[in-house]
Design a protein around this motif. Structure first.
Motif, PDB file in Angstrom:
ATOM      1  N   ALA A 106      20.304 -79.460  38.851  1.00  0.00           N
ATOM      2  CA  ALA A 106      19.895 -80.094  40.105  1.00  0.00           C
ATOM      3  C   ALA A 106      21.085 -80.830  40.708  1.00  0.00           C
ATOM      4  CB  ALA A 106      18.762 -81.093  39.868  1.00  0.00           C
ATOM      5  N   MET A 107      20.891 -81.292  41.935  1.00  0.00           N
ATOM      6  CA  MET A 107      21.814 -82.252  42.522  1.00  0.00           C
ATOM      7  C   MET A 107      21.341 -83.630  42.086  1.00  0.00           C
ATOM      8  SD  MET A 107      24.508 -82.441  44.469  1.00  0.00           S
ATOM      9  CE  MET A 107      24.563 -81.105  45.676  1.00  0.00           C
ATOM     10  N   TYR A 108      22.266 -84.419  41.576  1.00  0.00           N
ATOM     11  CA  TYR A 108      21.932 -85.750  41.071  1.00  0.00           C
ATOM     12  C   TYR A 108      22.464 -86.805  42.038  1.00  0.00           C
ATOM     13  CZ  TYR A 108      20.257 -83.958  36.642  1.00  0.00           C
ATOM     14  OH  TYR A 108      19.516 -83.315  35.684  1.00  0.00           O
ATOM     15  N   TYR A 109      21.597 -87.782  42.344  1.00  0.00           N
ATOM     16  CA  TYR A 109      21.918 -88.840  43.298  1.00  0.00           C
ATOM     17  C   TYR A 109      21.731 -90.207  42.646  1.00  0.00           C
ATOM     18  CZ  TYR A 109      21.115 -85.134  46.742  1.00  0.00           C
ATOM     19  OH  TYR A 109      21.149 -83.962  47.465  1.00  0.00           O
ATOM     20  N   CYS A 110      22.607 -91.133  42.971  1.00  0.00           N
ATOM     21  CA  CYS A 110      22.327 -92.513  42.598  1.00  0.00           C
ATOM     22  C   CYS A 110      21.784 -93.229  43.826  1.00  0.00           C
ATOM     23  CB  CYS A 110      23.543 -93.216  42.030  1.00  0.00           C
ATOM     24  SG  CYS A 110      24.838 -93.613  43.198  1.00  0.00           S
ATOM     25  N   ALA A 111      21.014 -94.281  43.575  1.00  0.00           N
ATOM     26  CA  ALA A 111      20.368 -95.010  44.649  1.00  0.00           C
ATOM     27  C   ALA A 111      20.303 -96.487  44.298  1.00  0.00           C
ATOM     28  CB  ALA A 111      18.958 -94.464  44.890  1.00  0.00           C
ATOM     29  N   ALA A 112      20.256 -97.313  45.328  1.00  0.00           N
ATOM     30  CA  ALA A 112      20.206 -98.760  45.144  1.00  0.00           C
ATOM     31  C   ALA A 112      19.130 -99.362  46.025  1.00  0.00           C
ATOM     32  CB  ALA A 112      21.565 -99.386  45.477  1.00  0.00           C
ATOM     33  N   ALA A 113      18.485-100.406  45.503  1.00  0.00           N
ATOM     34  CA  ALA A 113      17.466-101.126  46.255  1.00  0.00           C
ATOM     35  C   ALA A 113      17.596-102.607  45.949  1.00  0.00           C
ATOM     36  CB  ALA A 113      16.071-100.639  45.883  1.00  0.00           C
ATOM     37  N   ARG A 114      17.215-103.434  46.884  1.00  0.00           N
ATOM     38  CA  ARG A 114      17.241-104.873  46.612  1.00  0.00           C
ATOM     39  C   ARG A 114      16.274-105.210  45.501  1.00  0.00           C
ATOM     40  NH1 ARG A 114      18.119-104.781  52.195  1.00  0.00           N
ATOM     41  NH2 ARG A 114      20.034-105.842  52.811  1.00  0.00           N
ATOM     42  N   LEU A 115      15.106-104.632  45.533  1.00  0.00           N
ATOM     43  CA  LEU A 115      14.117-104.839  44.484  1.00  0.00           C
ATOM     44  C   LEU A 115      13.137-103.681  44.554  1.00  0.00           C
ATOM     45  CD1 LEU A 115      13.034-106.641  42.228  1.00  0.00           C
ATOM     46  CD2 LEU A 115      11.596-107.772  43.925  1.00  0.00           C
ATOM     47  N   ALA A 116      12.963-102.980  43.460  1.00  0.00           N
ATOM     48  CA  ALA A 116      12.084-101.813  43.441  1.00  0.00           C
ATOM     49  C   ALA A 116      10.913-102.073  42.506  1.00  0.00           C
ATOM     50  CB  ALA A 116      12.865-100.582  43.003  1.00  0.00           C
ATOM     51  N   TYR A 117       9.721-102.210  43.082  1.00  0.00           N
ATOM     52  CA  TYR A 117       8.534-102.436  42.266  1.00  0.00           C
ATOM     53  C   TYR A 117       8.056-101.153  41.587  1.00  0.00           C
ATOM     54  CZ  TYR A 117       8.362-107.008  44.440  1.00  0.00           C
ATOM     55  OH  TYR A 117       8.667-108.266  44.856  1.00  0.00           O
ATOM     56  N   SER A 118       8.375-100.028  42.179  1.00  0.00           N
ATOM     57  CA  SER A 118       8.117 -98.728  41.564  1.00  0.00           C
ATOM     58  C   SER A 118       9.467 -98.053  41.393  1.00  0.00           C
ATOM     59  CB  SER A 118       7.193 -97.888  42.445  1.00  0.00           C
ATOM     60  OG  SER A 118       5.945 -98.504  42.599  1.00  0.00           O
ATOM     61  N   PRO A 119      10.190 -98.364  40.345  1.00  0.00           N
ATOM     62  CA  PRO A 119      11.605 -98.004  40.238  1.00  0.00           C
ATOM     63  C   PRO A 119      11.911 -96.517  40.265  1.00  0.00           C
ATOM     64  CG  PRO A 119      11.037 -99.693  38.651  1.00  0.00           C
ATOM     65  CD  PRO A 119       9.754 -99.201  39.216  1.00  0.00           C
ATOM     66  N   LEU A 120      10.942 -95.655  40.006  1.00  0.00           N
ATOM     67  CA  LEU A 120      11.209 -94.216  40.028  1.00  0.00           C
ATOM     68  C   LEU A 120      10.696 -93.552  41.305  1.00  0.00           C
ATOM     69  CD1 LEU A 120      10.552 -93.237  36.311  1.00  0.00           C
ATOM     70  CD2 LEU A 120      12.714 -93.747  37.436  1.00  0.00           C
ATOM     71  N   ILE A 147      14.508 -90.135  37.891  1.00  0.00           N
ATOM     72  CA  ILE A 147      14.560 -89.811  36.475  1.00  0.00           C
ATOM     73  C   ILE A 147      14.924 -91.014  35.611  1.00  0.00           C
ATOM     74  CG2 ILE A 147      15.011 -87.359  36.815  1.00  0.00           C
ATOM     75  CD1 ILE A 147      17.992 -87.966  36.213  1.00  0.00           C
ATOM     76  N   ALA A 148      15.629 -91.976  36.154  1.00  0.00           N
ATOM     77  CA  ALA A 148      16.002 -93.159  35.376  1.00  0.00           C
ATOM     78  C   ALA A 148      16.310 -94.308  36.329  1.00  0.00           C
ATOM     79  CB  ALA A 148      17.210 -92.875  34.497  1.00  0.00           C
ATOM     80  N   ALA A 149      15.897 -95.503  35.936  1.00  0.00           N
ATOM     81  CA  ALA A 149      16.152 -96.680  36.761  1.00  0.00           C
ATOM     82  C   ALA A 149      16.415 -97.876  35.863  1.00  0.00           C
ATOM     83  CB  ALA A 149      14.972 -96.954  37.688  1.00  0.00           C
TER      84      ALA A 149
END
Length: 122
Positions: free
Chosen positions: A91-105, A47-49
């Protein structure tokens, strides 16, 4: 890597909530961070990045204009300000992390996840 969400709860339609996600164990300043949510019987959706250095922010249409993603680099905290909440935001809301996300959603971009925090809007 550890991500811990907080701030969920039960609210009425039109009210606001602020979610936070405390991160540790990775290079926070260069990570792409995101919020996802998953309602019962539905797939997890991004939903947001936010890119490192806040250079770009991404929102799904359903929350654009109501939700704001932000970061506190000193506290290593990812935030999601949610205004004008609707029952369909439940909903259940989750945070997530990536080194680099080319498709951030896209959830496939993220290798690190928190345990989730429940948001219920009635």
């Amino acid at each position: 890597v550890q991500l811990v969400e907080s701030g969920g709860g039960s609210v009425q339609t039109g009210e606001s909530l602020r979610l936070s996600c405390a991160g540790s164990g990775y290079r926070y300043s260069t990570a792409t961070m995101a919020w996802f949510r998953q309602a019962p019987g539905k797939e997890r959706e991004g939903i947001a990045a936010i890119w490192p250095g806040d250079t770009r922010k991404y929102y799904v249409d359903a929350v654009r204009g109501r939700f704001t993603i932000s970061q506190d680099y000193i506290k290593r905290t990812l935030n999601l300000q949610m205004n004008s909440l609707k029952p369909e935001d439940t909903a259940m809301y989750y945070c997530a992390a990536a080194r680099l996300a080319y498709s951030p959603l896209s959830r496939y971009e993220y290798g690190y996840w928190g345990q989730g925090t429940q948001v219920t809007v009635s």
